[in-house]
Design a protein around this motif. Sequence first.
Motif, PDB file in Angstrom:
ATOM      1  N   MET A 241     -88.095-145.481  36.303  1.00  0.00           N
ATOM      2  CA  MET A 241     -88.912-144.334  35.931  1.00  0.00           C
ATOM      3  C   MET A 241     -90.379-144.555  36.282  1.00  0.00           C
ATOM      4  O   MET A 241     -91.065-143.664  36.808  1.00  0.00           O
ATOM      5  CB  MET A 241     -88.782-144.060  34.427  1.00  0.00           C
ATOM      6  N   TYR A 242     -90.868-145.765  36.033  1.00  0.00           N
ATOM      7  CA  TYR A 242     -92.273-146.075  36.312  1.00  0.00           C
ATOM      8  C   TYR A 242     -92.493-146.388  37.793  1.00  0.00           C
ATOM      9  O   TYR A 242     -93.595-146.177  38.311  1.00  0.00           O
ATOM     10  CB  TYR A 242     -92.734-147.228  35.427  1.00  0.00           C
ATOM     11  N   HIS A 243     -91.458-146.865  38.477  1.00  0.00           N
ATOM     12  CA  HIS A 243     -91.571-147.037  39.923  1.00  0.00           C
ATOM     13  C   HIS A 243     -91.788-145.679  40.601  1.00  0.00           C
ATOM     14  O   HIS A 243     -92.629-145.548  41.494  1.00  0.00           O
ATOM     15  CB  HIS A 243     -90.317-147.708  40.491  1.00  0.00           C
ATOM     16  N   PHE A 244     -91.028-144.675  40.158  1.00  0.00           N
ATOM     17  CA  PHE A 244     -91.212-143.325  40.701  1.00  0.00           C
ATOM     18  C   PHE A 244     -92.605-142.793  40.372  1.00  0.00           C
ATOM     19  O   PHE A 244     -93.237-142.124  41.196  1.00  0.00           O
ATOM     20  CB  PHE A 244     -90.140-142.381  40.156  1.00  0.00           C
ATOM     21  N   LEU A 245     -93.069-143.102  39.170  1.00  0.00           N
ATOM     22  CA  LEU A 245     -94.411-142.679  38.782  1.00  0.00           C
ATOM     23  C   LEU A 245     -95.470-143.346  39.665  1.00  0.00           C
ATOM     24  O   LEU A 245     -96.464-142.707  40.054  1.00  0.00           O
ATOM     25  CB  LEU A 245     -94.659-143.018  37.313  1.00  0.00           C
TER      26      LEU A 245
ATOM     27  N   MET B 180     -87.327-138.101  39.803  1.00  0.00           N
ATOM     28  CA  MET B 180     -87.650-138.300  38.390  1.00  0.00           C
ATOM     29  C   MET B 180     -86.737-137.461  37.497  1.00  0.00           C
ATOM     30  O   MET B 180     -86.316-137.918  36.422  1.00  0.00           O
ATOM     31  CB  MET B 180     -89.119-137.940  38.151  1.00  0.00           C
ATOM     32  N   ALA B 181     -86.397-136.253  37.936  1.00  0.00           N
ATOM     33  CA  ALA B 181     -85.494-135.393  37.164  1.00  0.00           C
ATOM     34  C   ALA B 181     -84.092-135.991  37.119  1.00  0.00           C
ATOM     35  O   ALA B 181     -83.432-135.987  36.066  1.00  0.00           O
ATOM     36  CB  ALA B 181     -85.463-133.992  37.774  1.00  0.00           C
TER      37      ALA B 181
ATOM     38  N   THR C 250     -89.145-138.044  26.228  1.00  0.00           N
ATOM     39  CA  THR C 250     -89.219-138.828  27.469  1.00  0.00           C
ATOM     40  C   THR C 250     -89.365-137.929  28.694  1.00  0.00           C
ATOM     41  O   THR C 250     -89.703-138.416  29.775  1.00  0.00           O
ATOM     42  CB  THR C 250     -87.961-139.701  27.634  1.00  0.00           C
ATOM     43  N   CYS C 251     -89.105-136.629  28.507  1.00  0.00           N
ATOM     44  CA  CYS C 251     -89.191-135.686  29.641  1.00  0.00           C
ATOM     45  C   CYS C 251     -90.478-134.867  29.623  1.00  0.00           C
ATOM     46  O   CYS C 251     -90.764-134.167  30.605  1.00  0.00           O
ATOM     47  CB  CYS C 251     -88.011-134.718  29.609  1.00  0.00           C
ATOM     48  N   THR C 252     -91.230-134.923  28.522  1.00  0.00           N
ATOM     49  CA  THR C 252     -92.368-134.022  28.353  1.00  0.00           C
ATOM     50  C   THR C 252     -93.387-134.138  29.468  1.00  0.00           C
ATOM     51  O   THR C 252     -93.785-133.130  30.073  1.00  0.00           O
ATOM     52  CB  THR C 252     -93.061-134.295  27.005  1.00  0.00           C
ATOM     53  N   SER C 253     -93.822-135.358  29.754  1.00  0.00           N
ATOM     54  CA  SER C 253     -94.859-135.535  30.773  1.00  0.00           C
ATOM     55  C   SER C 253     -94.361-135.088  32.139  1.00  0.00           C
ATOM     56  O   SER C 253     -95.098-134.462  32.911  1.00  0.00           O
ATOM     57  CB  SER C 253     -95.298-137.004  30.832  1.00  0.00           C
ATOM     58  N   HIS C 254     -93.083-135.393  32.452  1.00  0.00           N
ATOM     59  CA  HIS C 254     -92.524-134.970  33.741  1.00  0.00           C
ATOM     60  C   HIS C 254     -92.525-133.455  33.851  1.00  0.00           C
ATOM     61  O   HIS C 254     -92.889-132.898  34.896  1.00  0.00           O
ATOM     62  CB  HIS C 254     -91.093-135.489  33.898  1.00  0.00           C
ATOM     63  N   LEU C 255     -92.107-132.774  32.789  1.00  0.00           N
ATOM     64  CA  LEU C 255     -92.030-131.313  32.807  1.00  0.00           C
ATOM     65  C   LEU C 255     -93.406-130.683  32.999  1.00  0.00           C
ATOM     66  O   LEU C 255     -93.550-129.689  33.718  1.00  0.00           O
ATOM     67  CB  LEU C 255     -91.382-130.799  31.516  1.00  0.00           C
ATOM     68  N   ILE C 256     -94.422-131.248  32.368  1.00  0.00           N
ATOM     69  CA  ILE C 256     -95.786-130.724  32.514  1.00  0.00           C
ATOM     70  C   ILE C 256     -96.233-130.826  33.973  1.00  0.00           C
ATOM     71  O   ILE C 256     -96.768-129.863  34.543  1.00  0.00           O
ATOM     72  CB  ILE C 256     -96.764-131.474  31.593  1.00  0.00           C
ATOM     73  N   LEU C 257     -96.002-131.987  34.588  1.00  0.00           N
ATOM     74  CA  LEU C 257     -96.392-132.188  35.990  1.00  0.00           C
ATOM     75  C   LEU C 257     -95.629-131.247  36.914  1.00  0.00           C
ATOM     76  O   LEU C 257     -96.210-130.641  37.822  1.00  0.00           O
ATOM     77  CB  LEU C 257     -96.122-133.635  36.407  1.00  0.00           C
ATOM     78  N   ILE C 258     -94.323-131.117  36.669  1.00  0.00           N
ATOM     79  CA  ILE C 258     -93.475-130.274  37.520  1.00  0.00           C
ATOM     80  C   ILE C 258     -93.856-128.805  37.393  1.00  0.00           C
ATOM     81  O   ILE C 258     -93.985-128.095  38.401  1.00  0.00           O
ATOM     82  CB  ILE C 258     -91.995-130.486  37.163  1.00  0.00           C
ATOM     83  N   LEU C 259     -94.058-128.339  36.158  1.00  0.00           N
ATOM     84  CA  LEU C 259     -94.421-126.938  35.937  1.00  0.00           C
ATOM     85  C   LEU C 259     -95.736-126.604  36.609  1.00  0.00           C
ATOM     86  O   LEU C 259     -95.875-125.551  37.246  1.00  0.00           O
ATOM     87  CB  LEU C 259     -94.490-126.639  34.432  1.00  0.00           C
ATOM     88  N   PHE C 260     -96.723-127.498  36.500  1.00  0.00           N
ATOM     89  CA  PHE C 260     -98.019-127.236  37.120  1.00  0.00           C
ATOM     90  C   PHE C 260     -97.895-127.223  38.644  1.00  0.00           C
ATOM     91  O   PHE C 260     -98.438-126.342  39.311  1.00  0.00           O
ATOM     92  CB  PHE C 260     -99.043-128.288  36.686  1.00  0.00           C
ATOM     93  N   PHE C 261     -97.164-128.186  39.192  1.00  0.00           N
ATOM     94  CA  PHE C 261     -97.024-128.301  40.649  1.00  0.00           C
ATOM     95  C   PHE C 261     -96.388-127.049  41.242  1.00  0.00           C
ATOM     96  O   PHE C 261     -96.934-126.434  42.169  1.00  0.00           O
ATOM     97  CB  PHE C 261     -96.180-129.534  40.978  1.00  0.00           C
TER      98      PHE C 261
ATOM     99  N   CYS D  38     -99.532-138.417  31.995  1.00  0.00           N
ATOM    100  CA  CYS D  38     -98.534-139.476  31.795  1.00  0.00           C
ATOM    101  C   CYS D  38     -99.005-140.501  30.766  1.00  0.00           C
ATOM    102  O   CYS D  38     -98.234-140.944  29.911  1.00  0.00           O
ATOM    103  CB  CYS D  38     -98.235-140.166  33.119  1.00  0.00           C
ATOM    104  N   ALA D  39    -100.279-140.882  30.838  1.00  0.00           N
ATOM    105  CA  ALA D  39    -100.805-141.882  29.905  1.00  0.00           C
ATOM    106  C   ALA D  39    -100.838-141.357  28.480  1.00  0.00           C
ATOM    107  O   ALA D  39    -100.593-142.101  27.520  1.00  0.00           O
ATOM    108  CB  ALA D  39    -102.207-142.306  30.345  1.00  0.00           C
ATOM    109  N   LEU D  40    -101.133-140.078  28.321  1.00  0.00           N
ATOM    110  CA  LEU D  40    -101.195-139.490  26.980  1.00  0.00           C
ATOM    111  C   LEU D  40     -99.812-139.305  26.371  1.00  0.00           C
ATOM    112  O   LEU D  40     -99.632-139.452  25.163  1.00  0.00           O
ATOM    113  CB  LEU D  40    -101.925-138.146  27.032  1.00  0.00           C
ATOM    114  N   LYS D  41     -98.828-138.964  27.210  1.00  0.00           N
ATOM    115  CA  LYS D  41     -97.505-138.629  26.708  1.00  0.00           C
ATOM    116  C   LYS D  41     -96.535-139.812  26.675  1.00  0.00           C
ATOM    117  O   LYS D  41     -95.524-139.754  25.983  1.00  0.00           O
ATOM    118  CB  LYS D  41     -96.895-137.502  27.566  1.00  0.00           C
TER     119      LYS D  41
END
Length: 319
Positions: free
Chosen positions: A65-69, A124-125, A246-257, A297-300
Amino acid sequence: MFQDLRDSNSSEFQVSEFILMGFPGIHSWQHWLSLPLALLYLLALSANTLILIIINQEATLHQPMYHFLGILAAVDMGLATTIMPKILVILWFKFKAISLPECFLQMYVIHCFVAMESGIFVCMAIDRYVAICRPLRHPTTITESFVVKATVFMALRNSVSTMPVPVLAAQRHYCSQNKIEHCLRSNLGVTSLSCDDRKINSIYQLLLAWTLMGSDLGLIILSYALILHSVLKLNSAEAASKALSTCTSHLILILFFYSVIIVISITHSAAMTVPLIPVLLNVLHNVIPPALNPMVCALKDKELRQGLYKVLKLDMKGN
């Protein structure tokens, strides 16, 4: 390569360079935008570099997960660096000229980075889907080998599928107009200056968007729909909340992108009375996500936040 394609296309006169005018409608005071854009660019570089350092130094973060990040952080820095220095040079020093081969090369690199970011979001998904819906298989399925293979596949997919964009643009004949009324080396913006038919460029751009970005978005939606279906079947509200967190930060990034990409597509296709809007949105889309992704990512993410405290040597009591 792009120079050879252009030279072989026609023996008639062609312009040798394009002139990037900056932001349409505000040329007289556009230099004031350089400060916030420069700050966003520096923030993107420093924040993503910090993410890479944290992931590299913290053994607990040596997970897929962090490698993808970390790969996402590298892609974000590459995308911002491909676009922002040229824009800042235009705003600060009024160096607006760009050769045709350089323009086509940057067009290709930008398409590759945007497609790569989309591909990493898919990976990541899939990682989150296996971790939540198939937890027993996660350690054997999502391995470091999987990360390498998925990354190489995405890189090859994007480099091959986006190659026709600059190649087709280089085959157009640019015989008169060479002023691009914005600061982006976008495919349709550049080919609109050509003197011959550019229908094939528009068709391929649309095909690329639907097949590449559309399929990525479809896989992401499917993955998170299955995750939500699996979480809703859990008896414990606490377990469901932990799984979704565990999905929150990913979803925020994906939705914005993807939401910004959709808005940009709509504003480009519509007859905009203010052409500044799609150009500004496009520029911000290439610098704001790289700047904000690491902070989200750091906050979530608790593990990443703890790694940040260790790297910065902050007191972690109470965290």
